[in-house]
Motif scaffolding. Structure first.
Motif, PDB file in Angstrom:
ATOM      1  N   UNK A  27       0.844  -1.183   0.000  1.00  0.00           N
ATOM      2  CA  UNK A  27       0.000   0.000   0.000  1.00  0.00           C
ATOM      3  C   UNK A  27       0.881   1.235   0.000  1.00  0.00           C
ATOM      4  N   UNK A  28       0.706   2.082  -1.002  1.00  0.00           N
ATOM      5  CA  UNK A  28       1.570   3.247  -1.131  1.00  0.00           C
ATOM      6  C   UNK A  28       0.822   4.401  -1.774  1.00  0.00           C
ATOM      7  N   UNK A  29       1.495   5.538  -1.873  1.00  0.00           N
ATOM      8  CA  UNK A  29       0.934   6.683  -2.567  1.00  0.00           C
ATOM      9  C   UNK A  29       1.362   6.615  -4.035  1.00  0.00           C
ATOM     10  N   UNK A  30       0.685   7.348  -4.918  1.00  0.00           N
ATOM     11  CA  UNK A  30       1.126   7.374  -6.317  1.00  0.00           C
ATOM     12  C   UNK A  30       2.576   7.826  -6.464  1.00  0.00           C
ATOM     13  N   UNK A  31       2.981   8.825  -5.677  1.00  0.00           N
ATOM     14  CA  UNK A  31       4.356   9.318  -5.765  1.00  0.00           C
ATOM     15  C   UNK A  31       5.352   8.237  -5.357  1.00  0.00           C
ATOM     16  N   UNK A  32       5.037   7.482  -4.322  1.00  0.00           N
ATOM     17  CA  UNK A  32       5.922   6.403  -3.890  1.00  0.00           C
ATOM     18  C   UNK A  32       6.034   5.335  -4.979  1.00  0.00           C
ATOM     19  N   UNK A  33       4.919   5.025  -5.630  1.00  0.00           N
ATOM     20  CA  UNK A  33       4.936   4.017  -6.690  1.00  0.00           C
ATOM     21  C   UNK A  33       5.805   4.471  -7.860  1.00  0.00           C
ATOM     22  N   UNK A  34       5.694   5.737  -8.215  1.00  0.00           N
ATOM     23  CA  UNK A  34       6.513   6.258  -9.324  1.00  0.00           C
ATOM     24  C   UNK A  34       7.996   6.254  -8.961  1.00  0.00           C
ATOM     25  N   UNK A  35       8.290   6.609  -7.733  1.00  0.00           N
ATOM     26  CA  UNK A  35       9.687   6.572  -7.283  1.00  0.00           C
ATOM     27  C   UNK A  35      10.208   5.149  -7.258  1.00  0.00           C
ATOM     28  N   UNK A  36       9.348   4.217  -6.874  1.00  0.00           N
ATOM     29  CA  UNK A  36       9.759   2.810  -6.802  1.00  0.00           C
ATOM     30  C   UNK A  36      10.042   2.255  -8.196  1.00  0.00           C
ATOM     31  N   UNK A  37       9.336   2.755  -9.195  1.00  0.00           N
ATOM     32  CA  UNK A  37       9.602   2.329 -10.568  1.00  0.00           C
ATOM     33  C   UNK A  37      11.019   2.708 -10.969  1.00  0.00           C
ATOM     34  N   UNK A  38      11.369   3.949 -10.699  1.00  0.00           N
ATOM     35  CA  UNK A  38      12.725   4.422 -11.020  1.00  0.00           C
ATOM     36  C   UNK A  38      13.756   3.630 -10.232  1.00  0.00           C
TER      37      UNK A  38
END
Length: 292
Positions: free
Chosen positions: A96-107
């Motif tokens: 469970x995360x925020x959209x910003x965390x998910x985008x950072x995790x992709x990078x």
């Protein structure tokens, strides 16, 4: 006579809380080879008895299979996978995360040579592995990666792909849950109104459930108005009419000894929108007041 068999995808699962354990049971029951790891090894004992391989470390678990499903909180992902070789791994993060965390995790994943897919679980553990329960998981990120593993990911719960932007799964997750809490707030106020009366809460619950189901399709009209930009389209009860009726709700709450704190914020938005001269609109215009 030879029998053709389809080899099932091997899965690594990191994190064996209630949800992780439920996912593990379904993959094992479906015949998928499963490697598990958890900070508290005791949680893996029952799964080992079912045939899961228990890794001694997260790094060992990651090395075991290409498909790695993660059910740790966002901070723990960094801690657990620090120094772990993720190259050529398909990392599916159901944290469970925020959209910003998910985008950072992709990078973060790409920098470590991994392919990445983010997920938002719209289910509680008892719904996992029970198709009729209606649970599903939002997925976003690499479409190619989603399609490659969709069959395996669909074993525990349904799959709904929502876009290449890795943050979209988390965004859809939080959007739906936010609406759920709004519904719970309204239901809490309704039960509070009858709390001191000789009214069976179970009887009200039946009426509430039916009423909320009847009102739910209104979201489609809201979406249509947002897409068209015409907030007067298909209006049945306009904003001016609804604002005029809010005093009845507030007076009833006062008479019943119930705080209006769950209703007041919404009513305040209604009055603000009306003050802007939007009395002929539906309630849709208040969405614009919320967006900075």
């Amino acid at each position: 006579m030879t029998q053709n068999t389809v080899e099932k995808t091997s899965v690594t699962l990191l994190g064996l809380g209630a949800m992780g354990t439920a996912l593990a049971h379904t993959w094992l029951a479906a015949g998928h080879p499963l490697t598990v790891w958890n900070r508290t090894p005791a949680r893996a004992a029952a799964l080992a008895a079912e045939g899961a391989r228990v890794a001694d470390s997260a790094a060992e678990a990651v090395a075991a299979n290409t498909l790695v499903v993660c059910l740790l909180d966002d901070t723990s992902v960094d801690e657990v996978l620090a120094g772990t070789d993720l190259s050529d791994r398909d990392l599916v993060n159901l944290t469970t995360s925020t959209p910003a965390q998910a985008r950072s995790r992709t990078k973060w994943a790409r920098e470590r040579g991994a392919r990445y897919l983010d997920g938002g679980i719209m289910a509680v553990p008892p719904m996992i592995g029970v198709p009729e329960a209606g649970g599903y998981v939002f997925y976003s990120g690499s479409r190619e990666l989603f399609e490659r593993h969709q069959e395996t990911l669909a074993i525990p719960a349904g799959t709904t792909y929502v876009g290449e932007d890795a943050g979209f799964a988390a965004l859809h997750d939080v959007a739906l849950l936010s609406a759920m809490y709004g519904m719970f707030a309204g239901a809490a106020h309704a039960f509070a109104l009858i709390r001191k009366e000789d009214i069976d809460p179970a009887a009200l619950a039946s009426l509430l459930a039916e009423w909320l189901v009847a009102m739910a399709p209104a979201v489609h009209q809201t979406a249509d108005q947002l897409r068209s930009g015409d907030y007067t389209k298909g209006v049945v009860s306009n904003l001016a009419m609804q604002v005029a009726g809010t005093q009845t709700f507030l007076s009833t709450a006062e008479q019943q000894g119930v705080s209006p704190e769950l209703l007041n914020p919404y009513f305040a938005l209604m009055r603000r929108r009306l003050a802007e001269g939007s009395g002929e609109e539906d309630l849709t215009g208040m969405i614009d007041l919320l967006v900075h």
